[in-house]
Enzyme design. Structure first.
Site, short mmCIF file in Angstrom:
data_model
loop_
_atom_site.label_atom_id
_atom_site.label_comp_id
_atom_site.label_asym_id
_atom_site.label_seq_id
_atom_site.Cartn_x
_atom_site.Cartn_y
_atom_site.Cartn_z
N GLY A 1 0.80 -1.23 0.00
CA GLY A 1 0.00 0.00 0.00
C GLY A 1 0.82 1.26 0.00
O GLY A 1 0.31 2.34 -0.28
N VAL B 1 3.15 4.62 0.73
CA VAL B 1 2.90 5.85 1.49
C VAL B 1 1.40 6.14 1.52
O VAL B 1 0.82 6.44 2.56
CB VAL B 1 3.68 7.03 0.86
CG1 VAL B 1 3.22 8.36 1.45
CG2 VAL B 1 5.17 6.86 1.08
N LYS C 1 -7.22 10.89 5.16
CA LYS C 1 -8.67 11.02 4.90
C LYS C 1 -9.49 10.48 6.06
O LYS C 1 -10.58 10.98 6.35
CB LYS C 1 -9.05 10.32 3.60
CG LYS C 1 -9.14 11.25 2.42
CD LYS C 1 -7.81 11.66 1.82
CE LYS C 1 -7.20 12.94 2.25
NZ LYS C 1 -5.87 13.18 1.69
N GLY D 1 14.86 -2.81 -2.24
CA GLY D 1 15.50 -3.34 -3.45
C GLY D 1 16.43 -2.32 -4.09
O GLY D 1 16.11 -1.13 -4.15
N ILE E 1 -0.90 21.18 -0.13
CA ILE E 1 -2.01 20.29 0.20
C ILE E 1 -1.78 19.56 1.53
O ILE E 1 -2.67 19.53 2.39
CB ILE E 1 -2.28 19.32 -0.96
CG1 ILE E 1 -2.78 20.15 -2.17
CG2 ILE E 1 -3.30 18.27 -0.57
CD1 ILE E 1 -3.25 19.36 -3.35
N ILE E 2 -0.58 19.01 1.73
CA ILE E 2 -0.34 18.26 2.97
C ILE E 2 -0.47 19.18 4.19
O ILE E 2 -1.17 18.87 5.15
CB ILE E 2 1.07 17.60 2.98
CG1 ILE E 2 1.11 16.52 1.89
CG2 ILE E 2 1.40 17.02 4.35
CD1 ILE E 2 2.38 15.70 1.87
N GLU F 1 3.72 30.29 4.48
CA GLU F 1 3.84 29.90 3.06
C GLU F 1 4.73 30.92 2.36
O GLU F 1 4.53 32.12 2.48
CB GLU F 1 2.44 29.83 2.43
CG GLU F 1 2.38 29.82 0.92
CD GLU F 1 3.14 28.65 0.28
OE1 GLU F 1 2.91 27.50 0.69
OE2 GLU F 1 3.95 28.91 -0.63
N ARG G 1 7.63 17.01 -1.63
CA ARG G 1 8.22 15.68 -1.54
C ARG G 1 9.28 15.56 -2.63
O ARG G 1 9.18 16.19 -3.68
CB ARG G 1 7.14 14.60 -1.74
CG ARG G 1 6.05 14.64 -0.66
CD ARG G 1 5.05 13.51 -0.85
NE ARG G 1 5.65 12.21 -0.78
CZ ARG G 1 5.83 11.53 0.36
NH1 ARG G 1 5.42 12.03 1.52
NH2 ARG G 1 6.40 10.34 0.35
N HIS H 1 -32.02 17.46 -8.83
CA HIS H 1 -32.20 18.64 -7.97
C HIS H 1 -32.79 18.20 -6.63
O HIS H 1 -33.70 17.38 -6.62
CB HIS H 1 -33.16 19.62 -8.64
CG HIS H 1 -33.47 20.81 -7.78
ND1 HIS H 1 -32.58 21.85 -7.60
CD2 HIS H 1 -34.56 21.11 -7.02
CE1 HIS H 1 -33.11 22.75 -6.79
NE2 HIS H 1 -34.31 22.32 -6.41
P1 NAD Z 1 3.31 20.98 -2.15
O1 NAD Z 1 4.37 21.17 -3.15
O2 NAD Z 1 1.93 20.73 -2.59
O3 NAD Z 1 3.26 22.23 -1.17
C1 NAD Z 1 4.39 22.71 -0.49
C2 NAD Z 1 4.17 24.17 -0.19
O4 NAD Z 1 5.24 24.61 0.60
C3 NAD Z 1 4.12 25.04 -1.43
O5 NAD Z 1 3.02 25.88 -1.35
C4 NAD Z 1 5.44 25.81 -1.36
O6 NAD Z 1 5.34 27.10 -1.92
C5 NAD Z 1 5.69 25.86 0.12
N1 NAD Z 1 7.08 25.99 0.54
C6 NAD Z 1 8.15 25.38 0.01
N2 NAD Z 1 9.26 25.69 0.71
C7 NAD Z 1 8.87 26.50 1.72
C8 NAD Z 1 9.53 27.14 2.78
N3 NAD Z 1 10.85 26.98 2.97
N4 NAD Z 1 8.82 27.90 3.62
C9 NAD Z 1 7.48 28.07 3.44
N5 NAD Z 1 6.80 27.48 2.45
C10 NAD Z 1 7.48 26.70 1.60
O7 NAD Z 1 3.85 19.81 -1.21
P2 NAD Z 1 3.14 19.01 -0.04
O8 NAD Z 1 1.93 19.69 0.44
O9 NAD Z 1 4.25 18.69 0.91
O10 NAD Z 1 2.69 17.70 -0.78
C11 NAD Z 1 3.66 16.86 -1.41
C12 NAD Z 1 3.06 16.08 -2.55
O11 NAD Z 1 2.08 15.19 -2.08
C13 NAD Z 1 2.40 16.97 -3.56
O12 NAD Z 1 2.77 16.52 -4.85
C14 NAD Z 1 0.95 16.77 -3.34
O13 NAD Z 1 0.19 16.92 -4.53
C15 NAD Z 1 0.90 15.36 -2.84
N6 NAD Z 1 -0.28 15.20 -1.97
C16 NAD Z 1 -1.50 15.16 -2.52
C17 NAD Z 1 -2.62 15.08 -1.71
C18 NAD Z 1 -3.96 15.02 -2.33
O14 NAD Z 1 -4.07 14.72 -3.50
N7 NAD Z 1 -5.02 15.34 -1.59
C19 NAD Z 1 -2.48 15.07 -0.34
C20 NAD Z 1 -1.24 15.15 0.18
C21 NAD Z 1 -0.14 15.21 -0.64
#
Ligand code: NAD
Length: 465
Positions: free
Chosen positions: A40, A42, A52, A115, A179-180, A199, A267, A439
């Site tokens: 499964g 990450v 979720k 691996g 997003i995370i 941010e 990531r 509706h």
């Molecule tokens: P992300 O790239 O989506 O967001 C990281 C954020 O941190 C960006 O807005 C960036 O501008 C900011 N940032 C970078 N360096 C910084 C700093 N030094 N200080 C302040 N802000 C800074 O990365 P994430 O949220 O860590 O997610 C990682 C990956 O996992 C992404 O590809 C994401 O799409 C994926 N993910 C997807 C979902 C989902 O689909 N719901 C959920 C979790 C993660």
């Protein structure tokens, strides 16, 4: 010990197990290597699914609180963290068990361990040598660590630590408004933490159109202590009373002390961790493995899929790529043909988008038409007490073909599926406007935004131009 296999899959996440299962279904003898004791990856163990599960809890807590104006008052919830953690883990373990059964039913051999390549026909997992005819690299990615931060201090968390729910910090700083960061902020806020977000860009979720982010921003501005945009963390100093964080940016204070800090700044791909060079596979300096439309690397019998081949790092991209690689290996003429990969932020409200964003359309000089239907005019939205949503549709000005859509609001992640299908089917706004939507539903808002472009909407009054 030596094992021989036709297809070796490195990594048992959504991309890896999908590729392994599809290859097995197409008659290949498959071995899958996974570093965790369960399948499964990450997504299922320390990503999508546990987050979720916790976001569901957050939503229920928030919805209960939001009922106060309707005359319903619940007593303050008691949170038993240990039980919550167990409940979350149980959700993942049910899926782990399901995947193990699916592997067994298909005679896919699962080897536990990390691996690495020894040559272009052999990989090593601990002391075991595996000889393969073809291989699919699906080794994923890991959270970016910021050098100079006290990364060994347990009060400094990455997404995996945050999902572990060790405690509910009184004051939590989230570094990264992606997003995370925003999803975990939603969880911890609902459980009682005071949240600050920092941010570096001028908006949260920088890849998304500003108008879609606006309702989320308005809500969390009220809910959270602070949201510092265009701000960076300069340093983090571990003190007994907490982590002292020094900021660099417009509106941020010089420093503040937090009980815990979550770093969610992206990531990075795991391409450099598998000795790919020994198999002759090119890996770029960031750790990505370049592939063609058939997921083939520069080495003919070596394929790669998922986070390790590039952005967006999303499970649903990886699973589709996994199928492409498996089918190509089985001799089919498959290639990646999807027109869009939807994105969903499971925040509150959720934000989902697909196809062309308005930012992209502008940057590419595309002649588009747009409509944004306000959920304040949706009966369904008002009945659930959430009127801040917006459903936005972009189409080609000449042909009316749907180019993109974005939704912010409750259940946006579910609602975007209709727009994805519409785009894939080459639908026009007329098709969407003439599709009868039940509706009252939130899904109606897609039809209504199409009616706005068509000029047939009666639920709003739009003056003729
Ligand atoms: P992300 O790239 O989506 O967001 C990281 C954020 O941190 C960006 O807005 C960036 O501008 C900011 N940032 C970078 N360096 C910084 C700093 N030094 N200080 C302040 N802000 C800074 O990365 P994430 O949220 O860590 O997610 C990682 C990956 O996992 C992404 O590809 C994401 O799409 C994926 N993910 C997807 C979902 C989902 O689909 N719901 C959920 C979790 C993660």
């Amino acid at each position: 010990m030596q094992l021989k296999t036709q297809v070796l899959v490195l990594g048992g996440g959504p991309g890896g197990y999908t590729a392994a299962f599809r290859a097995a279904d197409l008659g290949k003898q498959v071995t899958m290597v996974e570093r965790f004791p369960v399948l499964g990856g990450v997504c299922l163990n320390v990503g999508c699914i546990p987050s979720k599960t916790l976001l569901h809890v957050a939503n229920v807590l928030n919805e209960a609180r939001d009922l106060n104006p309707a005359g319903i008052k619940f007593i303050e919830p008691e949170v038993n963290l240990e039980q919550l953690r167990d409940w979350k883990n149980k959700v993942s373990s049910q899926l782990n068990t399901g995947l193990a059964a699916l592997a067994k039913q298909r005679n896919v051999t699962v080897v536990e361990g990390t691996g690495k390549f020894v040559s272009d026909t052999q990989a090593q997992v601990d002391t075991q040598l595996i000889e393969f005819e073809q291989v699919i690299i699906a080794v994923g990615s890991q959270p970016v660590k910021i050098p100079g931060f006290p990364n060994d201090d347990p009060r400094l968390m990455d997404s995996t630590d945050a999902l572990n729910l060790e405690d509910i910090p009184k004051k939590l700083l989230v570094v990264g408004g992606g997003i995370i960061g925003l999803e975990m902020a939603t969880v911890y806020h609902a459980l009682g933490s005071k949240i600050t977000i920092v941010e570096m860009q001028e908006q949260i979720i920088p890849g998304c159109d500003k108008d879609l982010v606006k309702p989320l921003m308005a809500k969390i501005k009220k809910d959270y202590d602070n949201i510092f945009l265009e701000t960076k963390v300069k340093s983090i100093e571990p003190l007994t009373e907490g982590l002292k964080v020094t900021f660099e940016g417009k509106a941020a204070p010089e420093s503040d002390v937090f009980d815990k800090v979550l770093v969610a700044v992206g990531r990075r791909p795991n391409g450099h961790l598998i000795d790919a060079g020994k198999a002759g596979v090119n890996v770029d300096e960031r750790g990505f493995i370049p592939v063609d439309k058939q997921q083939r690397t520069n080495v003919k019998h070596i394929f790669a899929i998922g986070d390790v081949v590039g952005n967006p790092m999303l499970a649903h991209k990886a699973t589709h790529e996994g199928k492409v690689a498996a089918e190509v290996i089985a001799g089919m003429a498959t290639e990646w043909q999807a027109l869009t990969i939807p994105s969903v932020a499971y925040t509150d409200p959720e934000i989902a988008w697909m196809g062309l964003t308005e930012n992209d359309a502008k940057a590419q000089g595309i002649d588009y038409e747009k409509a944004a239907f306000p959920w304040a005019a949706s009966g369904r939205s008002l009945s659930i007490g959430r009127k801040e949503g917006v459903t936005k549709l972009l189409c080609d000005k000449k042909t009316g073909r749907i180019l993109g859509a974005g939704i912010v609001g409750t259940n946006a992640g579910e609602l975007i599926a209709e727009a994805v299908l519409a785009l894939e089917m080459g639908a026009t706004v007329e098709d969407l406007a003439l599709t009868v939507h039940a509706h009252p539903t939130l899904a109606e808002t897609l039809g209504l935004s199409a009616e706005m472009i068509e000029g047939t909407i009666t639920d709003l009054y739009i003056k003729k131009r």
